[in-house]
Design a protein around this motif. Structure first.
Motif, PDB file in Angstrom:
ATOM      1  N   GLY A 234      -4.725  19.133  -0.895  1.00 36.26           N
ATOM      2  CA  GLY A 234      -4.567  18.266  -2.061  1.00 36.26           C
ATOM      3  C   GLY A 234      -4.242  16.833  -1.667  1.00 36.26           C
ATOM      4  N   ILE A 235      -3.410  16.677  -0.638  1.00 32.48           N
ATOM      5  CA  ILE A 235      -3.075  15.334  -0.152  1.00 32.48           C
ATOM      6  C   ILE A 235      -4.314  14.639   0.378  1.00 32.48           C
ATOM      7  CG2 ILE A 235      -1.812  14.092   1.648  1.00 32.48           C
ATOM      8  CD1 ILE A 235       0.446  16.153   1.306  1.00 32.48           C
ATOM      9  N   LEU A 236      -5.161  15.376   1.079  1.00 35.86           N
ATOM     10  CA  LEU A 236      -6.394  14.800   1.617  1.00 35.86           C
ATOM     11  C   LEU A 236      -7.243  14.215   0.493  1.00 35.86           C
ATOM     12  CD1 LEU A 236      -7.632  14.666   4.509  1.00 35.86           C
ATOM     13  CD2 LEU A 236      -9.039  16.625   3.857  1.00 35.86           C
ATOM     14  N   VAL A 237      -7.388  14.959  -0.587  1.00 31.87           N
ATOM     15  CA  VAL A 237      -8.172  14.500  -1.742  1.00 31.87           C
ATOM     16  C   VAL A 237      -7.517  13.282  -2.386  1.00 31.87           C
ATOM     17  CG1 VAL A 237      -8.889  15.118  -4.084  1.00 31.87           C
ATOM     18  CG2 VAL A 237      -9.221  16.743  -2.206  1.00 31.87           C
ATOM     19  N   THR A 238      -6.194  13.323  -2.508  1.00 37.01           N
ATOM     20  CA  THR A 238      -5.462  12.233  -3.156  1.00 37.01           C
ATOM     21  C   THR A 238      -5.538  10.944  -2.357  1.00 37.01           C
ATOM     22  OG1 THR A 238      -3.934  13.825  -4.160  1.00 37.01           O
ATOM     23  CG2 THR A 238      -3.192  11.545  -4.014  1.00 37.01           C
ATOM     24  N   LEU A 239      -5.553  11.049  -1.027  1.00 29.25           N
ATOM     25  CA  LEU A 239      -5.583   9.857  -0.184  1.00 29.25           C
ATOM     26  C   LEU A 239      -6.957   9.196  -0.143  1.00 29.25           C
ATOM     27  CD1 LEU A 239      -3.477  11.085   2.865  1.00 29.25           C
ATOM     28  CD2 LEU A 239      -2.857   9.263   1.269  1.00 29.25           C
ATOM     29  N   ASP A 240      -7.986   9.927  -0.494  1.00 32.79           N
ATOM     30  CA  ASP A 240      -9.349   9.426  -0.371  1.00 32.79           C
ATOM     31  C   ASP A 240      -9.553   8.062  -1.036  1.00 32.79           C
ATOM     32  OD1 ASP A 240     -12.125   9.162  -1.742  1.00 32.79           O
ATOM     33  OD2 ASP A 240     -12.531  10.529  -0.084  1.00 32.79           O
ATOM     34  N   PRO A 241      -9.142   7.863  -2.300  1.00 28.01           N
ATOM     35  CA  PRO A 241      -9.372   6.545  -2.912  1.00 28.01           C
ATOM     36  C   PRO A 241      -8.649   5.415  -2.180  1.00 28.01           C
ATOM     37  CG  PRO A 241      -8.880   8.194  -4.591  1.00 28.01           C
ATOM     38  CD  PRO A 241      -8.573   8.821  -3.277  1.00 28.01           C
ATOM     39  N   ALA A 242      -7.465   5.694  -1.656  1.00 29.08           N
ATOM     40  CA  ALA A 242      -6.712   4.658  -0.926  1.00 29.08           C
ATOM     41  C   ALA A 242      -7.444   4.251   0.343  1.00 29.08           C
ATOM     42  CB  ALA A 242      -5.316   5.177  -0.587  1.00 29.08           C
ATOM     43  N   VAL A 243      -8.034   5.218   1.036  1.00 30.89           N
ATOM     44  CA  VAL A 243      -8.773   4.916   2.261  1.00 30.89           C
ATOM     45  C   VAL A 243     -10.030   4.117   1.926  1.00 30.89           C
ATOM     46  CG1 VAL A 243     -10.003   5.911   4.223  1.00 30.89           C
ATOM     47  CG2 VAL A 243      -7.863   6.939   3.441  1.00 30.89           C
ATOM     48  N   ARG A 244     -10.738   4.510   0.880  1.00 31.49           N
ATOM     49  CA  ARG A 244     -11.961   3.790   0.497  1.00 31.49           C
ATOM     50  C   ARG A 244     -11.672   2.341   0.137  1.00 31.49           C
ATOM     51  NH1 ARG A 244     -16.248   7.299  -0.455  1.00 31.49           N
ATOM     52  NH2 ARG A 244     -15.661   9.500  -0.584  1.00 31.49           N
ATOM     53  N   ARG A 245     -10.507   2.081  -0.422  1.00 30.22           N
ATOM     54  CA  ARG A 245     -10.158   0.726  -0.859  1.00 30.22           C
ATOM     55  C   ARG A 245      -9.413  -0.053   0.213  1.00 30.22           C
ATOM     56  NH1 ARG A 245      -6.757   1.499  -5.847  1.00 30.22           N
ATOM     57  NH2 ARG A 245      -7.118  -0.713  -6.200  1.00 30.22           N
ATOM     58  N   GLY A 246      -9.224   0.564   1.389  1.00 33.63           N
ATOM     59  CA  GLY A 246      -8.574  -0.130   2.492  1.00 33.63           C
ATOM     60  C   GLY A 246      -7.112  -0.410   2.262  1.00 33.63           C
ATOM     61  N   GLN A 247      -6.436   0.449   1.506  1.00 34.00           N
ATOM     62  CA  GLN A 247      -5.018   0.232   1.236  1.00 34.00           C
ATOM     63  C   GLN A 247      -4.186   0.500   2.485  1.00 34.00           C
ATOM     64  OE1 GLN A 247      -3.975   2.519  -2.245  1.00 34.00           O
ATOM     65  NE2 GLN A 247      -4.851   0.995  -3.623  1.00 34.00           N
ATOM     66  N   PRO A 248      -3.068  -0.229   2.652  1.00 34.84           N
ATOM     67  CA  PRO A 248      -2.241  -0.095   3.859  1.00 34.84           C
ATOM     68  C   PRO A 248      -1.831   1.349   4.131  1.00 34.84           C
ATOM     69  CG  PRO A 248      -1.519  -1.973   2.555  1.00 34.84           C
ATOM     70  CD  PRO A 248      -2.535  -1.229   1.714  1.00 34.84           C
ATOM     71  N   ASP A 249      -1.976   1.772   5.352  1.00 38.07           N
ATOM     72  CA  ASP A 249      -1.535   3.076   5.842  1.00 38.07           C
ATOM     73  C   ASP A 249      -2.365   4.239   5.319  1.00 38.07           C
ATOM     74  OD1 ASP A 249       0.267   3.608   7.823  1.00 38.07           O
ATOM     75  OD2 ASP A 249       1.779   4.445   6.495  1.00 38.07           O
ATOM     76  N   GLY A 250      -3.399   3.974   4.505  1.00 40.48           N
ATOM     77  CA  GLY A 250      -4.196   5.065   3.958  1.00 40.48           C
ATOM     78  C   GLY A 250      -4.913   5.851   5.043  1.00 40.48           C
ATOM     79  N   VAL A 251      -5.553   5.147   5.983  1.00 42.29           N
ATOM     80  CA  VAL A 251      -6.278   5.821   7.056  1.00 42.29           C
ATOM     81  C   VAL A 251      -5.323   6.636   7.910  1.00 42.29           C
ATOM     82  CG1 VAL A 251      -7.579   5.453   9.186  1.00 42.29           C
ATOM     83  CG2 VAL A 251      -8.168   4.172   7.132  1.00 42.29           C
ATOM     84  N   HIS A 252      -4.178   6.060   8.228  1.00 39.32           N
ATOM     85  CA  HIS A 252      -3.185   6.764   9.050  1.00 39.32           C
ATOM     86  C   HIS A 252      -2.743   8.053   8.377  1.00 39.32           C
ATOM     87  CE1 HIS A 252       0.255   7.677  11.485  1.00 39.32           C
ATOM     88  NE2 HIS A 252       1.091   7.449  10.487  1.00 39.32           N
TER      89      HIS A 252
END
Length: 512
Positions: A234-252
């Motif tokens: 569930g966390i993986l799915v939730t983090l997806d939009p943050a990573v796509r938008r380049g939000q801080p620490d999203g990729v990490h």
């Protein structure tokens, strides 16, 4: 073009309908005055997949007219009473930018209208002594019409309190205490869409296509492992939009989540059949690798850039900042592109589907129903023994590249101990929590060492490039020396940290 803001609100069941249902909150906490605004007439059409995948993950997507923010609104859940609202301009179809942000939830399934909700809203602004708006109190008279087969119509009234930007979150609690005294209670629906789907019967119709989760015995090893996997997926799915938008620490965070999932599947092979989980681990490794390119670039950029800033001006010779900026842009664009391509791939969506299938229909082994303490302690201790072996090997190596490589392998083993302990902590309690904490301390020291080793390689490349361009390489050499010293300091710190982590009492506590 999209815009984003944080929305923090609570919904209530009003004591009466109509504008008179708005309670007077003058004098409540910092609220010194209340002013009227509106009324507003809002017309929203909510979009979702046929089986309501957005609603199933507490996300909503609507096209709304009326009010001051007409347009497309995507709301994504955050902690507590907050959500992130992403706005896009009005258009006939779902904007591509929003369609991309929900891809981890929809998996490419068609988005279609599911509910139309029309509201007549009465509004009050709660203001402080200087006239600043602290919160907005609104009363909605709502009519919802299902756009799915078999759905009907529902009507209700709803009271909402939304914090203004910059207002203290504690105001919601203060207001709620006043509302309770007036007999106004919290709504059992977190959003209009949830209530509309329930009251019109649409959610029951869509729910027929969903599979029931696989059966596990409560309190068993299988139950604990699946609960952890379900949470991390569930966390993986939730983090997806943050990573796509380049939000801080999203990729990490997404990369760490991949590691947690992989580690759990590896450590608890006695619970889940590896014939199913090993291919999934391989795909998680692929995704973590794609994310790792961008994450490693972020770490290096911040580490080297911070070190340059800390140097006295007279030690920064040549166009150091310019060269570092060019290096960061060239490597950053490449790594960012790699991340976006990974998240846009069919392979990534298949991975998310496979994780869903794993928790719905888990390939349970005999250990899933075994004695919980024995099965889970054994899994943790197996990873701990592997860490012990790798640490012993690393500490015996000469101070050359072979030792750096061995310490890196020990770091990976420390992570596996930590993550295996995380899975077992709800079942085994304090003993495994202590072991996990010690493993994390070892991981931290080894991580600092690895970062210093990698930074040395990059600084050497920058020095060579500077020299080839006729620039002085003095500053790059100075920074290289600092990183060598940092790596040495971590190696000197490691034996004492490892002694604490290899305390025999930690192992003994898990065995009992």
């Amino acid at each position: 073009m999209t815009q984003s803001k944080r929305e923090t609100e609570r919904k209530y069941e009003p004591s009466s309908s109509g504008a008179d249902g708005l309670p007077d909150l003058t004098g409540v906490g910092p609220v010194t005055s209340v002013t009227a605004a509106g009324p507003e007439v809002l017309d929203a059409v909510y979009h979702d997949t046929a089986d309501l995948r957005l609603a199933g993950t507490s996300a909503t997507l609507r096209r709304r007219t009326g009010g001051s923010d007409a347009g497309w609104h995507l709301k994504l859940p955050l902690a507590g009473d907050s959500r992130e609202e992403v706005w896009a301009a009005l258009s006939d179809d779902v904007p591509e930018a929003l369609r991309e942000l929900v891809l981890s939830r929809t998996r490419g399934a068609e988005l279609r209208p599911v509910v139309r909700i029309r509201s007549v809203r009465s509004v009050r602004h709660l203001r402080d002594t200087e006239g600043r708006v602290l919160a907005v109190l609104s009363l909605d008279e709502v009519r919802a019409d299902s756009l799915l087969a078999g759905g009907g119509r529902a009507e209700w009234s709803e009271l909402e309190v939304e914090l203004a930007d910059g207002a203290h979150a504690g105001l919601l609690d203060t207001v709620e205490r006043k509302l309770r005294k007036k007999g106004i209670t919290r709504s059992d629906s977190p959003s209009k869409l949830v209530r509309a789907l329930r009251d019109t019967g649409a959610s029951r119709e869509a729910g027929h296509s969903r599979q029931a989760p696989g059966e596990v015995v409560p309190g068993s090893p299988g139950a604990y492992v699946l609960a952890y996997l379900r949470e991390q997926a569930g966390i993986l799915v939730t983090l997806d939009p943050a990573v796509r938008r380049g939000q801080p620490d999203g990729v990490h965070k997404m990369r760490v989540t991949c590691r947690r999932l992989r580690s759990c599947l590896r450590s608890y092979r006695s619970v889940l059949d590896r014939r199913i989980t090993d291919p999934l681990r391989a795909e998680l490794r692929w995704l973590a690798g794609e994310l790792g390119v961008e994450r490693d670039q972020e770490v290096l950029r911040d580490r080297i850039g911070g070190a340059v800033v800390e140097l006295p001006d007279d030690l920064v010779l040549g166009p150091v900042a310019a060269r570092l900026r060019v290096w960061g842009v060239s490597h950053g664009d490449e790594s960012r592109t790699r991340t976006r391509e990974a998240l846009a791939s069919a392979r990534y969506l298949r991975l998310l589907d496979a994780l869903d299938e794993l928790v719905r229909q888990p390939p349970l082994r005999a250990g899933a129903a075994g004695k919980t303490a024995r099965v889970m302690a054994k899994a943790v201790l197996k990873e701990y023994d592997r860490l012990t072996g790798r640490m012993g090997h690393a500490l015996e190596q000469p101070p050359e590249q072979s030792r750096d490589a061995a310490l890196h392998q020990a770091r990976k083993a420390a992570k596996k101990v930590r993550y295996a302990a995380e899975v077992a902590r709800p079942a085994l309690g304090k003993p495994v929590a202590r072991l996990g904490k010690r493993a994390k301390a070892v991981q931290k020291v080894l991580g600092g060492h690895q970062d210093a080793v990698v930074a040395q390689d990059t600084l050497r490349e920058l020095a060579v490039a500077a020299h080839s361009a006729g620039e002085t390489a003095f500053t790059w050499g100075l920074l290289h020396g600092q990183e060598r010293a940092a790596a040495r300091a971590r190696r000197e710190e490691l034996p004492s940290v490892w002694r604490a982590a290899s305390d025999p009492a930690l192992r003994a506590a898990l065995r009992h």
